[in-house]
Design an enzyme around this catalytic site. Structure first.
Site, PDB file in Angstrom:
ATOM      1  N   ASP A 191      31.063  48.654  38.197  1.00  0.00           N
ATOM      2  CA  ASP A 191      32.399  49.148  37.869  1.00  0.00           C
ATOM      3  C   ASP A 191      32.280  50.265  36.841  1.00  0.00           C
ATOM      4  OD1 ASP A 191      35.416  47.567  38.217  1.00  0.00           O
ATOM      5  OD2 ASP A 191      35.246  49.233  36.816  1.00  0.00           O
ATOM      6  N   HIS A 193      34.187  50.483  34.343  1.00  0.00           N
ATOM      7  CA  HIS A 193      34.738  49.988  33.084  1.00  0.00           C
ATOM      8  C   HIS A 193      33.782  49.071  32.329  1.00  0.00           C
ATOM      9  CE1 HIS A 193      38.204  51.073  35.634  1.00  0.00           C
ATOM     10  NE2 HIS A 193      38.729  51.496  34.496  1.00  0.00           N
ATOM     11  N   SER A 287      43.003  52.896  31.950  1.00  0.00           N
ATOM     12  CA  SER A 287      42.743  51.564  32.497  1.00  0.00           C
ATOM     13  C   SER A 287      41.817  50.744  31.610  1.00  0.00           C
ATOM     14  CB  SER A 287      42.139  51.676  33.902  1.00  0.00           C
ATOM     15  OG  SER A 287      41.012  52.524  33.912  1.00  0.00           O
TER      16      SER A 287
END
Length: 379
Positions: A191, A193, A287
């Protein structure tokens, strides 16, 4: 032909010819012709073709097969992701600047300065929380070269520029690298993130500098408790660039396992629930802040010992949520005492094409120019 070569040829024949051939016949097994069709007019052929288009798996299998070959033999993903070592994937946005955007970094630095000046004019200080790129924190996991020089310069450039604007911009890169752990990584492998642990480490290091810089605020008056929830599998957004699912999933990177965190007010706190005056703090960002999976806002609450309002948004970069907040009724009626602006470094090179954002800058251009002149010019 050697025995090994024969085995390889047979295996290739099975994978490339027989398997797709058998899969091509599979849709016919479940086909039932309509009761009223006219074969002469071609109704049966058209109905069978429609059924085949809905059920035919060979095209998807071919996509999975080629993705598996690219990943396993060439160490590549589709355009948009970069394959690293040991199953680590990185977004290409951290490696390559957008084409034909040579002046975007300077333009975005100007926009940051204008937004900060706009808030400072109203007596609202800003903390710019720059999130270092995953490829910067985990440089040791890169396999096929480093990011382009322009991308490598983003983090120090934004820190140097904003420090010149007298804005608190904590440099936590070394702190993050010092707390890397193979057992509990700071970023997800598949990911873009961070993990909940990475968000917590970042929040703690930010909070240490925020509370020292703004001691007049009543920090650590509220108590929060963070609990670990059940571990869960997480298919990161970067797996979309290695489409081996559903037929060849085992030949792609393994999904992450992550342990979500949940932060809640403690039942008993010092001096009541909020211990008297609570700093009115607003978190704005991307995000990294908006997605509850990372629990970044919860980690900030715990390490600051104060409540905050989270107006971060997903999928719009760092500028659009900030401008939306400045235009909001909540900002006008309940101005914050402090703004925490989470800003991933890679967005410094990304173009801003939102009409709403660009319109706000146009509307406030004269006002910002006056502020800039009083401050001696925006660098």
């Amino acid at each position: 032909m050697s025995k090994a070569a024969k085995h390889l040829t047979v295996t290739a024949f099975i994978v490339i010819v027989l398997v797709p051939g058998l899969m091509a016949l599979a849709p016919l097994k479940n086909y039932e012709a309509p009761e009223q069709v006219d074969p002469i007019a071609g109704d049966l052929a058209r109905d069978l073709e429609a059924h085949y288009d809905q059920s035919f798996p060979v095209r998807e299998f071919g996509t999975n097969l080629w993705a598996a070959i690219r990943y396993n033999l060439f160490g590549e993903a589709r355009k948009g992701a970069v394959v690293g070592r040991e199953g680590w994937l990185f977004t290409a946005e951290e490696f390559y600047p957008p084409p034909n955007q040579s002046g975007e970094v300077e333009a975005n630095l100007q926009r940051i300065a204008h937004l900060v000046a706009y808030l400072e004019q109203q007596g609202i200080p800003v903390v710019l929380m720059v999130v270092p790129a995953k490829a910067r924190v985990y440089e040791d996991k890169l396999a096929n070269g480093k990011p382009a020089p322009q991308m490598q310069s983003l983090y120090p450039r934004i820190l140097q520029h904003v420090e010149g604007e007298q804005v608190l911009v904590p440099d936590v890169l070394e702190g993050l690298q010092a707390e890397k752990s193979a057992e509990a990584p700071l970023f997800l492998k598949t990911d873009t993130h961070w993990t909940p642990r990475g968000a917590d480490v970042f929040a703690r290091q930010m909070a240490e500098q925020i509370t020292k810089t703004f001691p007049s605020q009543d920090w650590h008056q509220a108590e929060y408790i963070t609990r670990e929830r059940e571990p869960q599998s997480h298919r990161g957004d970067l797996l979309n660039f290695i489409p081996v699912t559903p037929y060849l999933t085992a030949l792609g990177p393994e999904p992450d396992w992550m342990t979500p965190h949940l932060t809640e007010p403690a039942e008993a706190t010092t001096g009541g629930l909020f211990g008297g005056k609570t700093p009115r703090v607003t978190l704005v960002g991307t995000s990294y802040s908006a997605n509850p999976l990372w629990n970044f806002d919860g980690a900030l609450r715990q390490h600051l010992g104060a409540d905050l309002i989270n107006v971060a948004d997903e999928g719009h970069g760092p500028f659009e949520p900030m401008v939306a907040y400045l235009r909001s009724q909540d900002f006008r009626e309940y101005p914050p005492e402090l703004v925490l602006w989470e800003f991933p470094e890679r967005y410094l090179v990304q173009p801003v094409d939102s009409e709403s954002v660009l319109g706000w800058f146009e509307q406030t251009e004269e006002q910002m120019a006056n502020i800039s002149n009083r401050r001696g010019g925006v660098k």
